[in-house]
Write an enzyme that holds these catalytic residues in place. Structure first.
Site, PDB file in Angstrom:
ATOM      1  CD1 TRP A 295       4.329  38.721  46.957  1.00  0.00           C
ATOM      2  CD2 TRP A 295       2.212  37.992  46.820  1.00  0.00           C
ATOM      3  NE1 TRP A 295       3.569  39.704  46.354  1.00  0.00           N
ATOM      4  CE2 TRP A 295       2.280  39.291  46.253  1.00  0.00           C
ATOM      5  CE3 TRP A 295       0.983  37.345  46.855  1.00  0.00           C
ATOM      6  CZ2 TRP A 295       1.165  39.936  45.723  1.00  0.00           C
ATOM      7  CZ3 TRP A 295      -0.131  37.983  46.324  1.00  0.00           C
ATOM      8  CH2 TRP A 295      -0.040  39.260  45.768  1.00  0.00           C
TER       9      TRP A 295
ATOM     10  CG  ASP B  33       6.133  32.923  44.511  1.00  0.00           C
ATOM     11  OD1 ASP B  33       6.369  33.209  43.316  1.00  0.00           O
ATOM     12  OD2 ASP B  33       5.236  33.481  45.177  1.00  0.00           O
TER      13      ASP B  33
ATOM     14  CE  LYS C 100       4.548  39.584  39.962  1.00  0.00           C
ATOM     15  NZ  LYS C 100       4.009  40.863  40.319  1.00  0.00           N
TER      16      LYS C 100
END
Lengths: 361, 361
Positions: free
Chosen positions: B103, B172, B196
């Site tokens: 990511w 993030d 999540k």
């Protein structure tokens, strides 16, 4: 459960009750697998099947030809206002836009960041009471595309037929997609936020001709290229799974009812009932849109005074007619009667309108 | 209903069962108003209250100071990869990124479209088995911000403490937000996809320091400016209402359980149980991440052979342990044990692991 009210909201809007009930079961325990729909991996075979089936049903119901991709994106129709020109236009290229309401105005503003935008028709000066006939404007032959909003939610106008011009069409069909048959092959791109005729807010359907995918500049961010999503069947990143699922269930419902043609007939009857009530009220109710431009999805009308309008909306709400207040740009009232809005709700509203008019006329 | 399985999916991931049950009721009939949650106007006072409460709870649970906006956006964390530099950087300005996994790599790729990106630390050569300590890299003082991925879902690594550098942090936190206390005041911007620790896929939470809102270039499309959404309290266009609602319900659940501090303790216990099982297996199970970098959210491990791994995953699935297959970049197994994953599920997995190891050791 209290009785279901009649939901005239412009969007998010009424959904078929059976879809709500299916979602309620699947959210807790999807297909009896001991896992909820909204906690299941988007890469699971269960969810992949949902996404595939949703796409297949959209293709079938809309008659999407081969050579087109159907994408499930996020960001609402508002994100398409810039994604369309960002993907289809270069700085020195021309595109033609028809200015028929708030949403086309916003699309024009964003498009100007990316290319040469021409607006040969605008009904802004007459408060967007109409959409143009073909003979009322010309399209620059250099145009990459002709952009229109097929139905104007706020003003209650709609193109009765799609423009017949020598240009590839691009349409924002957010508020009338799947309400009537459309020849997709005439369009380069169609987009629609789901929250009127397709499902809940949170997913935007984009139908794009495949040859257009390669036009985009490489320097555009990955997530903003249609081709990124086309290559990965809308699974480049996590899609808005629940909204996609709901769209699929609405498509099932639509198919069971006979598909788009059957729905178009229902919609004509529903709208006719309401417009007749307006037209036969001796001027008590007045339609905002010109007759030739009237929308079958959003019926806009005013009453003799602001006080009467407020009274009408209040009394209607007390009787279970919700969301009738018009948008501030038009004032008055708006009845949004999308695919899932039941016919009997309009029968009841029309009765209420007649009684109200009699009392105050 | 069949019994609930243990859902180790990396995301969309397990949600609290009570949230699923609440959503199932509200979807059909929201607050007994005769209208479903997903067909209600986002401008209705009912939904506005939902959005406000969700924001208030996030602020309270995370201790978001005054001078920060909390936004609900669409497009996933993947859209933040470009929105962050598009809003915070100019072409000639510098930003520093730590490359600790898939990511961050993707974020670096997008950021390079907008500014001068420096990467003083990367663990790519060792397959991202670790994240750096502060002394392992320096940050160019000209940097507008230092970007990190606080938890790396795929590789199972996590910053145990946030970098202590003389730079504004941008993080993030998609896979560990609300799993532990964080001093928000050290960050210019925090973002997280909901799917999540916060809710279903379809909404991204962005927490941004207000003075940063004005940095953006005027030529950026309206929908891509944080300030557009900040000014309108995330109601510039239709928000993903259902996902926002679910986040609110998850926040309620988290608050009832004692908030982030209590959750952090639960998470430590859960992860310790699983890592102990790995470490005490005499090398049968091997952790992918270095011990100092181990994630409390995603536990990655391998078995002595690919055949054993496949057998392990198959047998585990048969016993109701779902989603244990590791990401292809790491292979092996991954147990994602976010906030809503129950402790008893780990106790049972650990038993299963011991039995499996004994049989095959």
């Amino acid at each position: 459960m209290s009785e279901r009210i009649y939901n005239f909201s412009a969007g998010p809007a009424v959904l078929p009750e059976q879809v709500l009930r299916e979602a309620a079961i699947d959210i807790v325990n999807f297909h009896n697998k001991g896992i909820g729909l909204i906690e299941i991996s988007h890469r699971s075979k269960e969810f992949m099947a949902v996404a595939e089936e949703t796409e297949t049903l959209i293709r079938e119901l809309m008659g999407v030809p081969a050579g087109y991709k159907v994408l499930f994106l996020q960001g609402g129709a508002s994100s398409q206002f810039f994604m369309v020109p960002m993907n289809l236009l270069k700085k020195d290229q021309v595109a033609t836009y028809l200015n028929t309401g708030t949403w086309s105005k916003k699309a024009i503003k964003e498009a100007k960041l990316f290319g040469q935008i021409e607006v040969p028709y605008s009904s802004e000066e007459i408060n967007f009471t109409r959409v143009p006939a073909d003979h009322e404007y010309t399209v620059n032959p250099a145009s990459e595309y002709l952009y229109l909003v097929s139905n104007n939610t706020i003003f209650g106008t709609q193109f009765q037929t799609m423009p017949n011009k020598d240009a590839m069409l691009v349409a924002d069909m957010s508020s009338d997609i799947l309400s009537r048959s459309v020849d997709v092959s005439r369009f380069g791109l169609i987009f629609a936020g789901a929250q009127k005729n397709m499902g809940p807010a949170g997913v935007t359907v984009v139908i794009i001709r495949e040859d257009l995918l390669e036009r985009v500049d490489e320097a555009v961010p990955t997530m903003l290229k249609y081709k990124t999503h086309a290559k990965e069947d809308s699974m480049f990143n996590t899609p808005p799974c629940f909204a996609v699922y709901c769209v699929g269930r609405v498509m099932h419902w639509l198919k069971e009812l006979g598909g788009v043609e059957a729905m178009a007939k229902r919609n004509q009857k529903k709208a006719a009932l309401l417009y007749d009530a307006i037209d036969s009220s001796n001027g008590f109710y007045r339609g905002h849109a010109e007759k030739q431009s009237r929308s079958l999805m959003n019926v806009t009308f005013t009453l003799p005074s602001k006080e009467l309008e407020a009274d009408f909306i209040r009394k209607a709400a007390a009787q279970g007619f919700d969301g009738l207040k018009g948008h501030r740009s038009v004032g008055g009232c708006r009845a949004s009667i999308y695919n899932a809005f039941p016919h009997e709700g309009i029968e009841k509203l029309v009765d209420f309108m007649a009684t109200f008019a009699k009392k105050h006329q």
